[in-house]
Design a protein around this motif. Structure first.
Motif, short mmCIF file in Angstrom:
data_model
loop_
_atom_site.label_atom_id
_atom_site.label_comp_id
_atom_site.label_asym_id
_atom_site.label_seq_id
_atom_site.Cartn_x
_atom_site.Cartn_y
_atom_site.Cartn_z
N THR A 1 88.74 66.89 28.38
CA THR A 1 89.31 65.88 27.51
C THR A 1 90.38 65.05 28.22
O THR A 1 91.39 65.59 28.67
N VAL A 2 90.10 63.77 28.32
CA VAL A 2 91.04 62.87 28.97
C VAL A 2 91.86 62.14 27.90
O VAL A 2 91.30 61.50 27.01
N LEU A 3 93.17 62.29 27.96
CA LEU A 3 94.02 61.75 26.92
C LEU A 3 94.48 60.33 27.28
O LEU A 3 94.73 60.03 28.44
N ARG A 4 94.59 59.48 26.29
CA ARG A 4 95.07 58.11 26.49
C ARG A 4 96.04 57.75 25.39
O ARG A 4 95.74 57.95 24.22
N TRP A 5 97.18 57.20 25.77
CA TRP A 5 98.14 56.87 24.73
C TRP A 5 98.88 55.59 25.02
O TRP A 5 99.01 55.18 26.19
N SER B 1 94.24 63.63 34.59
CA SER B 1 94.47 64.98 34.07
C SER B 1 93.55 65.18 32.88
O SER B 1 93.38 64.26 32.08
N PHE B 2 92.97 66.32 32.79
CA PHE B 2 92.19 66.58 31.57
C PHE B 2 92.77 67.80 30.87
O PHE B 2 93.50 68.61 31.46
N ALA B 3 92.47 67.90 29.60
CA ALA B 3 92.89 69.05 28.80
C ALA B 3 91.65 69.74 28.27
O ALA B 3 90.55 69.18 28.33
N THR C 1 99.88 55.74 29.29
CA THR C 1 99.24 56.93 29.85
C THR C 1 99.75 57.22 31.25
O THR C 1 99.92 56.31 32.05
N GLU C 2 100.00 58.49 31.51
CA GLU C 2 100.51 58.87 32.82
C GLU C 2 99.91 60.22 33.17
O GLU C 2 100.02 61.17 32.39
N TYR C 3 99.25 60.31 34.31
CA TYR C 3 98.70 61.59 34.76
C TYR C 3 99.53 62.08 35.92
O TYR C 3 99.69 61.39 36.92
N ASN C 4 100.04 63.29 35.79
CA ASN C 4 100.96 63.82 36.78
C ASN C 4 100.23 64.77 37.73
O ASN C 4 99.59 65.72 37.27
N PRO C 5 100.32 64.53 39.04
CA PRO C 5 99.66 65.44 39.98
C PRO C 5 100.09 66.89 39.81
O PRO C 5 99.40 67.80 40.26
N GLN C 6 101.22 67.10 39.16
CA GLN C 6 101.66 68.48 38.91
C GLN C 6 100.93 69.12 37.72
O GLN C 6 101.04 70.33 37.52
N ASP C 7 100.22 68.32 36.91
CA ASP C 7 99.48 68.91 35.78
C ASP C 7 98.49 69.94 36.31
O ASP C 7 97.86 69.72 37.35
N PRO C 8 98.30 71.06 35.62
CA PRO C 8 97.40 72.09 36.13
C PRO C 8 95.96 71.59 36.29
O PRO C 8 95.26 72.03 37.19
#
Lengths: 427, 625, 151
Positions: free
Chosen positions: B388-392, B554-556, B536-543
């Motif tokens: 799941t790719v989040l967008r806000w 980043s996906f959830a 929307t911001e995807y952080n390289p630190q996200d698991p």
């Protein structure tokens, strides 16, 4: 066994009302004859004396407990269609007048305490709302759509809101202990006094009570309406049920309690609707249903008995069956905790004018009343031709509670706290 | 030790929705059922008082949880741990219950408690689309199901009845050839859950804009209401009143009311008058305080209790196999005493037929631990989720989010189409809860503003102005089966009472990465045309941060754990047949999302429930042979 | 310092920093609990000086609204001032949390941020069936108030 509680339709909930023909008991006729000569019914002592003189009526040898209108007067109370409609409007006001006191009882219970009591009162409130809708259905059913002006609402919100403390509308005067002032409805915090008041509001008629010219119970008032509906419908050519069926609120619009909305298009359905109202309110003549087992956790029963349960801190059980008035039996089912101290110490009968020296608090009280008026407007719109508005309109009830709790959190400085005033404000 | 008398017709492992549906159908058909549930006894209380008290405990735990994640209201028991999203870390990681070998982390959780994950499910009940059942023959991707959509229709109707779905059939326009996927004149049990204010504003905007170009092809975004398993106004045109076993035809019958009485909404488990309508608590995940949202305990309650025994705090640890017949001989289970100490007792439960309903990961783990049902070597493989790719972003006008059920409208445009040959399909729900998921709003908005030194009226205005404009949507991309995405076991990793912990290997294939890329292309145009300022911001630190063609995503997880013991056409390609009977053991059935060969773009609970009705039918048939 | 005056000053300070009126704050029912929370979790010296200095500022006849705001921003809001008491106090009122910890069920439910955004804390103060389909009641009623056509 435990699954019984969760059954969806309880067959015992049906037939909440006795047929009209059952009501002429010889004893009531005797009472009625005995008192026929009396003209001034407002003097209980006089009646008592007169009863004492009539020593030959065995049922009356005990001291009277209640005074009520004679059966004959009840039968003939409603004069014509106009009067019937007026009485139904009064019934609306009557149902509405009971909601704020119950809500005050409910709201002042602090979160997490008195769980059972809160659930019982909440269910009563939801059913009082249902009663308003049922009365509206009956009124709409006997209102010729041609007689309704465009944009006219079923009732007037400003006029229908009572000023507490208030007499019960409809000339209903429940009996009070000797020496006490006539019964008025007060807005009280959850307390023994409040429970006493609630039980008095919902108390069934005593079939042995001597006769006055006023109703002694809500049930008796509705009985008059039933007779009126029957009689006037019979003698009016083509009947009186000429209402627009599209103005009827139907079952899917209501939820949250044991009651059922009845669509009213004829006399039988009107009878059924009143059965629902009176059966839920007090039972008929102090019984819940006519024949078999009345109580137990899986049975919905009348408000009067729900309040008795709170007063005794005990549920009724399936063994508790003695409910002829005056009710002597004490509930013997599961006990539960009632705490009179885990309660907001709300000032009795709060008014906006009490807050006039504190503009911020006054603003809060006004906000509450705006939600209250919005709720009544929503109900009024729903019963005035827009049934679909009801479910969302009633959702405002939730906000009403949150606004009330805000007021209850505000101390008045004398140990008491503010409270909701249930007064009319312009939106 | 338990007596070894074979008193039960069926042992069911797990009291979630799959286990409860089987138990309900079997007990009401007169079969004796023993149910084993790993969770605490309190969660299954049937009497009003205890049931209410337990649920209030859940609620209060939720209120007091600092991170209000899906499992936050429910006890995480050391002796029967639940997977928790708070444990998702960069891989490899042994934090929490799962052992995550990577290369990326599996991102979804589930609940081990009576009622299972339906305690915290959102409640979306979309059916899968006809092409979802034939991905291989239609698009050359993944596998076909041994069942067609047309075979599923009646089971879908049963599941929609059991769950109590609210929705509008007429709204359900999908990007497919068929005009409708429903039987003629079919309606849902209850009317559509009102769509949110946000939905109305956004639908208006999307209808006027949102012509999307993706890989040189034009698409039109459009909005439809989302069917969901929560109570609404009964639909008086609905005439189904239940499902019953017909011993004559050896089939489940859909029974109907003679008169249109409408559906009777099922209230809470402690009071039938609570929860008859959704009250807008806006907390479906993790907990519906009034139980207007369906949970499996509502189904369990409808069992014939005379035929049902439930053992709680009973963790199945092994299936016992008869070596000559290859039939299952019993289920060994460990009963823990406290939940936190390593003390337990071992018992064996015996019956004619065994049904595993312990969730996709637990089912696979148990089969592996028992050396059962794995002649195909497919057990544990093909683990799937909606990646799941989040967008806000911020809308121009207030949308007043944080109200109502989590999502009441979705954009189905990319649920099906030729593009599935190249990249994954997705569903795009409009979300009603602002940026709560991606950024922990509105709490984070407050702390950010305060750290900037803003206070007083200005603070109040800023929070009001910004948070009421929060728009959030998420691309739930259909993960395709990959044998290397799998659950395994390793004697090095065991839990508090010596049961295996699931060891997970997980990755995103290029088919998925391409979908992430496409989601970026679509959302950029979508946000731009609808006047949404992208935050929307995807952080390289996200698991779960992955890169594709120089861009990071980043996906959830979506909480949709699927595919670990798939059904198929033969004993070489799959673990179970189309009746969900294991190919290897004639008296062992598996139920739950693990059976699904592919995932489609609908939340799997409804489809899984429909399959469970089919499985129960086969079990009853087998018992009466 | 007298406990009663601290409590009064706490209310005063809370109103200044949150932007909510004293009555609105009282109406949450959280005053006492939050006052205890800051007393328990903040260094006594920081608390004492915070209230003394704040009281002085608010009662100083030479200050006007603008200068007060400036001083609050520069002297009270920084993370370095009085053990971050102002920041923590605001977050406490808005979210019900002290740091990462939820104070109580009630504090979660009474978080001011939910009112601020015309919503309600998830799982509590539910607004009833279908309410989410319309403008929030608080928005509707403020529109009614300002609308010239309103009665």
């Amino acid at each position: 066994m435990e699954n019984n509680f969760f059954q969806k339709n309880n067959p015992n909930r049906q037939k909440l009302i006795k047929p009209l023909t059952d009501l002429d008991t010889p004893q009531e006729i005797a009472n009625s004859i005995a008192l026929d000569s009396l003209t001034d019914s407002d003097i209980p002592q006089e009646i008592a004396n007169s009863i004492a003189l009539e020593g030959n009526i065995p049922q009356l040898k005990d001291l009277p407990l209640q005074f009520k209108m004679s059966q004959k007067d009840v039968k003939n109370y409603i004069k014509d269609l106009k009067h019937l409609q007026a009485c139904l409007r009064t019934a609306l006001q009557l149902e509405l007048s009971t909601i704020p006191p119950y809500l005050c009882g409910l709201y002042t219970i602090k979160d997490g305490s008195n769980v059972e009591a809160a659930a019982l009162i909440r269910s009563v409130v939801v059913e009082e709302m249902l009663h308003m809708v049922l009365v509206s259905n009956i009124l709409n059913a006997i209102t010729d759509p041609k007689s309704i002006k465009k944009g006219e609402k079923l009732f007037n919100v400003k006029d229908i809101i009572p000023n507490y403390p208030t007499f019960l509308p409809g000339d209903i005067h429940p009996e009070v202990p000797p020496g006490a002032p006539p019964f008025k409805v007060h807005l009280l915090k959850f307390s023994k006094e409040a429970l006493e008041e609630f039980s008095t509001i919902e108390r069934p008629s005593d079939p042995n009570a001597p006769i006055t010219k006023t109703f002694d119970s809500i049930g008796q008032f509705y009985e008059a309406i039933r007779y009126g509906l029957l009689r006037i419908n019979k003698k009016t050519p083509g009947g009186i049920f000429k209402g627009d069926p599209k103005r009827q609120i139907t079952p899917e619009h209501y939820y949250g309690s044991g009651g059922k909305i009845t669509k009213v298009t004829n006399y039988e359905e009107a009878e059924e609707a009143i059965g629902e109202i009176v059966g839920q309110g007090e039972g008929i003549d102090g019984t819940i249903v006519t024949d078999h087992v009345m109580f137990g956790e899986n049975i919905e029963y009348a408000h009067y008995f729900k309040f008795q349960e709170i007063s005794y801190g005990r549920m009724y059980s399936a063994n508790d069956t003695n409910f002829q008035m005056p009710v002597r039996s004490v509930p013997t089912g599961r006990p539960f905790t009632v705490s009179w101290s885990s309660v907001y110490n709300m000032k009795a009968n709060p008014k906006m004018k009490d807050y006039k020296n504190n503009p911020e608090l006054l603003q809060k009280a006004i906000e509450f009343n705006k939600v209250y008026v919005t709720l009544l407007n929503n109900i009024n719109d729903a019963v005035s031709g827009d049934p679909d508005l009801l479910i969302k309109g009633i959702a405002v009830m939730y906000d009403l509670k949150y606004k009330a709790i805000e007021l209850l959190n505000i101390p008045l400085g004398n140990g008491e706290c503010a409270g909701p005033t249930f007064e009319y404000v312009e939106l | 030790m338990e007596n070894n008398n074979n008193n039960y017709d069926v042992v069911i492992v797990g009291s979630g929705i799959a286990g409860s549906i089987v138990a309900k159908l079997l007990t009401n058909a007169g079969k004796k059922v023993l149910m084993l549930e790993a969770g605490l006894a309190a969660g299954i209380a049937m009497d009003q008082e205890a049931n209410y008290k337990n649920y209030q405990d859940y609620l209060s735990t939720f209120y007091n949880a600092s991170a209000k994640v899906p499992n936050s209201p429910y006890p995480n028991i050391k002796d029967a741990p639940s997977i928790d999203v708070l444990d998702i870390k960069k891989t490899p990681s042994t934090e929490g219950y799962l052992v995550q070998m990577g290369p990326i982390a599996f991102a979804s959780d589930c609940t081990r408690a009576p009622g299972g994950t339906t305690l915290h499910w959102l409640g979306t009940t979309l059916r899968m689309l006809p092409n979802d059942f034939k991905m291989k023959s239609k698009y050359g991707v993944a596998v076909d199901w041994p069942i067609k959509y047309e075979d599923m229709n009646r089971y879908y109707e049963m599941a929609e009845n059991e769950i109590g779905v609210s929705g509008n059939v007429k709204d359900q326009n999908y990007p497919i050839e068929q005009k409708s996927v429903f039987n003629k004149d079919y309606v849902y049990p209850m009317k559509v859950i009102p769509i949110s204010y946000l939905d109305k504003v956004m639908t208006d905007i999307i209808d006027k804009n949102s012509k999307i170009i993706l890989n040189d092809k034009a698409y039109k975004l459009y909005c439809i209401s989302t069917p969901q398993g929560r109570n609404s106004i009964p639909n008086y045109d609905y005439d189904i009143n239940g499902v019953a076993w017909n011993p004559g035809t050896k089939k489940l019958d859909i029974t109907r009311n003679r008169f249109k009485e409408g559906y009777n909404p099922v209230g809470s488990n402690w009071d039938p008058y609570t929860g008859q309508r959704c009250e807008g608590n806006a907390s479906c995940v993790p907990i519906c305080p009034v139980q207007a949202k369906y949970n499996a305990l509502k189904t369990l309650r409808k069992c014939d209790m005379g035929n049902l025994s439930v053992k709680t705090q009973a963790v199945a640890s092994k299936l016992l196999i008869n070596e000559t017949s290859n039939w299952i001989n019993g289920v060994e289970y460990k009963t823990y005493i406290k939940g936190s100490s390593p003390e337990y007792e071992t018992h064996t439960a015996k019956a004619t037929i065994y049904v595993m309903a312990a969730s996709a990961i637990e089912n696979a783990k148990l089969l592996l631990a028992s050396g059962a049902a794995n002649s195909s070597d497919q057990v544990g493989r093909n683990l799937m989720d909606h990646m799941t790719v989040l967008r806000w972003g911020l809308a121009k006008e207030p949308l007043y989010p944080y109200r109502g059920p989590g999502s009441t409208t979705n954009i189905p445009t990319f649920r099906d189409g030729e593009f599935r040959k190249d990249h994954a399909a997705w569903i795009l729900p409009l979300d009603n809860w602002g940026w709560a998921w991606p950024t922990f709003s509105p709490g984070s908005d407050v702390t950010t503003a305060v750290s900037e030194g803003i206070f007083g009226k200005e603070l109040r205005d800023r929070i009001e102005n910004r948070v009421t404009r929060q728009f959030f949507t998420h691309f739930e991309c259909e993960q395709t089966p990959d044998p290397n995405n799998r659950v395994t076991i390793n004697p090095e990793y065991k839990d508090n009472i010596g049961n295996y912990r699931p060891v997970i290997h997980y990755n995103a294939t290029e088919y998925m990465l391409k979908a992430f890329e496409a989601s970026g292309v679509v959302s950029e145009q979508f946000f731009d045309q609808c006047g949404i300022e992208d935050f929307t911001e995807y952080n390289p630190q996200d698991p779960d941060y992955v890169t594709y063609k120089g861009k990071g995503y980043s996906f959830a997880g979506a909480g949709h754990i699927v595919g670990t013991h798939r059904m198929g056409f033969n004993k070489q390609d799959s673990v179970v047949d189309s009746d969900m009977r294991t190919w290897d053991h004639e008296n062992l059935f598996l139920v739950g999302c693990g059976n699904m060969p592919t995932l489609g773009t609908s939340n799997p609970t409804l489809t899984m429930s429909a399959l469970t009705f089919k499985a129960a039918e086969a079990i009853l048939k087998q018992l009466e042979q | 310092m007298e406990p009663i005056s601290t409590s009064k000053l706490f209310l005063e300070a809370s109103a200044v920093f949150t932007g909510f009126s004293k009555t609105e704050l009282k109406a949450t029912g959280m005053l006492q609990s939050y006052h205890n929370t800051i007393l328990k979790n903040t260094n006594k010296e920081d608390i004492d000086y915070f209230f003394i200095d704040l009281n002085q500022l608010l009662t100083d006849p030479k200050q006007d609204a603008k200068s007060i705001k400036h001083i609050l921003t520069t002297q009270f809001m920084p993370i370095s001032a009085y053990g971050s008491l102002a920041q923590n106090m605001i977050i406490l009122w808005y979210t019900g949390n002290w740091g990462n910890d939820v104070i109580s069920s009630a504090s979660y439910i009474q978080g001011l941020m939910w009112d601020t955004i015309h919503a309600h804390p998830p799982g509590a103060k539910q607004p009833g069936y279908g309410s989410w389909s319309d403008l929030p009641l608080s928005v509707k009623q403020s529109t009614v108030k300002s609308s010239p056509n309103g009665k």
